[in-house]
Enzyme design. Structure first.
Site, short mmCIF file in Angstrom:
data_model
loop_
_atom_site.label_atom_id
_atom_site.label_comp_id
_atom_site.label_asym_id
_atom_site.label_seq_id
_atom_site.Cartn_x
_atom_site.Cartn_y
_atom_site.Cartn_z
CB SER A 154 -0.96 -0.04 1.19
OG SER A 154 -2.00 0.88 1.06
NE ARG B 74 -8.30 1.72 10.51
CZ ARG B 74 -7.11 1.37 10.04
NH1 ARG B 74 -6.49 2.15 9.16
NH2 ARG B 74 -6.51 0.27 10.45
CG ASP C 191 -6.50 -3.88 -3.61
OD1 ASP C 191 -7.32 -3.01 -3.25
OD2 ASP C 191 -5.27 -3.78 -3.40
CG HIS D 181 -5.79 -2.44 0.06
ND1 HIS D 181 -4.91 -2.33 -1.00
CD2 HIS D 181 -5.24 -1.72 1.10
CE1 HIS D 181 -3.88 -1.58 -0.63
NE2 HIS D 181 -4.06 -1.20 0.62
CG ASP D 182 -6.46 -4.28 5.21
OD1 ASP D 182 -5.65 -3.51 4.66
OD2 ASP D 182 -7.09 -3.99 6.23
#
Length: 349
Positions: free
Chosen positions: A146, A212, A299, A328-329
């Site tokens: 990232s 967040r 992602d 993504h994570d």
């Protein structure tokens, strides 16, 4: 991959590097001095050929063996018994490196909202200062995901033959309008906090919680939320998905601050490897190291095709893909897949 050098007992150290040489930033501003907090695991072998340099993502820290414990540690893929592993807290972050709450040497007061704009290229330049300070002449593998992958690409351009392998995970050579747009919505959430603009460490903290929560929707895939947050109750309110996002917001707000988040999200927006280098393709093509770009099939933030592009334009590029519903994570979660991909890559090279 032959990086073996056995020691009686792997060592871990936590240090702070202080630079008194001014760091001239892309914005034209100057940091007269700065600190980088960093952690090392293991020891250099006699050939000094076993350096693994890890670059963390947006809200990470220098303790890579904690947040990447499936990849780094005893009997893991990067084992400090064999490797000398380094991870530094990025400039602007709040885990020991110079950040908006640090003292401005010009006036002896905290920077707060006057902290200078930093780019991914500036962050790479600060890491280069640390490399020189540590007298590391060769990095076997530079690895980051990232934002960490963006900084890693920037650094790979300037490292030249001092770097053997650049592993870029779930990242890109230039931040897309999609990424910038999501980052801007998060900063808008922070701005909407009535405490934003005040000069204390809790300024904007409720806005950060919302930011967040927004970010988590880009870090995950809809299928992942469907699997983990679905419920069979025929309810009207109090949904598990809503509670999950509120929890994630509070969890980050308990360990991070809005000003560092703002600073590093702006750094992510700034990322353009081709700026003043003749374009992105030329910049990627100038990297001397072997480049492994790893995408995640699910992602939705940094698309797999962006990682594929990096591998295609590199002189010695390879593309591999993590298959996961996590989105993504996945680069922080799918340890076994990642270790398998790394192992196969090193065997091929």
């Amino acid at each position: 991959m032959n990086l073996t050098s056995q020691y009686a007992e792997p060592t871990m150290t936590q240090e702070v590097y202080h630079s008194t040489d001014p760091l001239h930033l892309e914005s034209g501003e100057v940091l007269r001095e700065f600190d980088l907090a960093y952690t090392t695991y293991g020891q250099l072998n006699s050939e000094k050929s076993n350096v693994i340099w890890v670059i963390h993502a947006l809200t990470g820290d220098a303790n890579a063996a904690e947040w990447w414990n499936g990849l780094i540690g005893e009997d893991k893929f990067f084992d400090p018994a064999n490797h000398f592993i380094i991870c530094a807290n990025l400039l602007g972050s709040c885990y020991g490196s110079t950040n908006p709450f640090s003292e401005n040497p010009a006036n002896g007061e905290p920077y707060f909202y006057n902290f200078p704009q930093v780019t991914t290229r500036d962050l790479a330049a600060s890491l280069e200062r640390l490399r020189i300070e540590l007298a590391i002449d060769q990095i076997h593998t530079l690895i980051g995901g990232s934002l960490g992958g963006q900084v890693g690409l920037e650094w790979a351009v300037t490292l030249g033959q001092k770097l053997k392998n650049a592993v870029i995970l779930a990242s890109t050579s230039k931040s897309s309008p999609w990424v910038i747009g999501f980052n801007e919505t998060q900063r808008m959430a922070i701005e909407s906090d009535s405490t934003w603009g005040e000069c204390h460490e809790l300024a904007g903290i409720k806005g950060l919680e919302t930011a967040r929560a927004i970010a988590m929707l880009t870090y995950r895939h809809p299928d992942d939320l469907l699997i983990k947050q679905s419920e069979n109750d025929e309810k009207l309110d109090g949904f598990r998905a809503a509670s999950y996002l509120r929890y994630q917001g509070k969890k980050l707000a308990n360990r991070f601050n809005a000003l560092s988040y703002w600073t590093l999200s702006k750094a992510m927006d700034s990322h353009d490897l081709g700026r003043n280098r003749g374009g992105i393709a030329a910049a990627i093509g100038s990297i001397e190291a072997r480049v492994l770009a790893i995408g995640v099939n699910s992602d939705l933030l940094f698309l797999p095709k962006e990682a594929q592009y990096i591998s295609q334009k590199a002189k010695r590029g390879t593309y591999k893909e993590i298959n996961s519903t996590a989105g993504h994570d996945a680069f922080l979660i799918e340890f076994e897949q990642l270790a398998y991909l790394l192992k196969s890559y090193y065997l091929e090279n």
